[in-house]
Design an enzyme around this catalytic site. Structure first.
Site, PDB file in Angstrom:
ATOM      1  N   THR A 244      43.066   4.579 -12.122  1.00  0.00           N
ATOM      2  CA  THR A 244      42.060   4.800 -11.084  1.00  0.00           C
ATOM      3  C   THR A 244      40.683   4.292 -11.479  1.00  0.00           C
ATOM      4  O   THR A 244      40.397   4.043 -12.651  1.00  0.00           O
ATOM      5  CB  THR A 244      41.951   6.308 -10.754  1.00  0.00           C
ATOM      6  OG1 THR A 244      41.481   7.014 -11.896  1.00  0.00           O
ATOM      7  CG2 THR A 244      43.284   6.877 -10.304  1.00  0.00           C
ATOM      8  N   ASP A 245      39.827   4.213 -10.466  1.00  0.00           N
ATOM      9  CA  ASP A 245      38.427   3.882 -10.705  1.00  0.00           C
ATOM     10  C   ASP A 245      37.642   5.176 -10.878  1.00  0.00           C
ATOM     11  O   ASP A 245      38.232   6.269 -10.939  1.00  0.00           O
ATOM     12  CB  ASP A 245      37.872   3.019  -9.568  1.00  0.00           C
ATOM     13  CG  ASP A 245      37.933   3.700  -8.199  1.00  0.00           C
ATOM     14  OD1 ASP A 245      38.085   4.944  -8.125  1.00  0.00           O
ATOM     15  OD2 ASP A 245      37.810   2.986  -7.193  1.00  0.00           O
ATOM     16  N   ALA A 246      36.343   5.102 -10.924  1.00  0.00           N
ATOM     17  CA  ALA A 246      35.503   6.285 -11.155  1.00  0.00           C
ATOM     18  C   ALA A 246      35.634   7.324 -10.046  1.00  0.00           C
ATOM     19  O   ALA A 246      35.367   8.503 -10.275  1.00  0.00           O
ATOM     20  CB  ALA A 246      34.041   5.862 -11.301  1.00  0.00           C
TER      21      ALA A 246
END
Length: 144
Positions: A21-23
């Site tokens: 995932t991203d942030a």
């Protein structure tokens, strides 16, 4: 992880981990392609096709030639996904996979992936070995 194989398709379960995932906790766009690659590899393995053995014995490999992808809905951290793969077209030196990623039946992502069979030493397309082509053809024909 072994995919379920039914007719000319397979479904591989994937869990979304933090590293995917991203942030914001949403799956990073390139990771959908990684999930699809993993699903194609596991499906071939379930059919008895070991890609390292093809490389070692014949010097050939499958490579991605092109991808058309549509991102429809985001997958998120901890989601349980299904990556469904189907052979859409089969030629002597290439095949096309239609792939989709679903969460609880909801369609999140679709891709059409053209895979070429190449001689790695010459970097040129080559026909698949006859036993491999016959094996894939048997699964492809189940769609008809």
């Amino acid at each position: 992880m072994q995919p379920e194989i039914a007719a000319a398709s397979s479904a591989l379960p994937i869990r979304v981990y933090y590293e995917d995932t991203d942030a914001g906790g949403v799956v990073y766009y390139a990771n959908y392609l990684r999930f699809c690659e993993r699903a194609r590899t596991e499906w071939l393995r379930a059919l008895g096709v070991e890609q390292q053995a093809l490389l070692d014995s014949a010097g050939i490999a499958f490579v991605v030639r092109s991808v058309k992808a549509d991102y429809l809905q985001p997958a998120r951290l901890d989601d349980s996904l299904q990556v469904v793969s189907r052979i859409a077209a089969l030629r002597r030196a290439s095949l096309v996979f239609d792939q989709e990623i679903r969460r609880d039946g909801q369609l999140l992502f679709t891709a059409q992936v053209l895979i070429a069979c190449i001689d790695l030493h010459r970097q040129k397309p080559v026909p698949m070995p006859a036993p491999l082509y016959t094996n894939l053809q048997a699964h492809f024909e189940k769609l008809a």
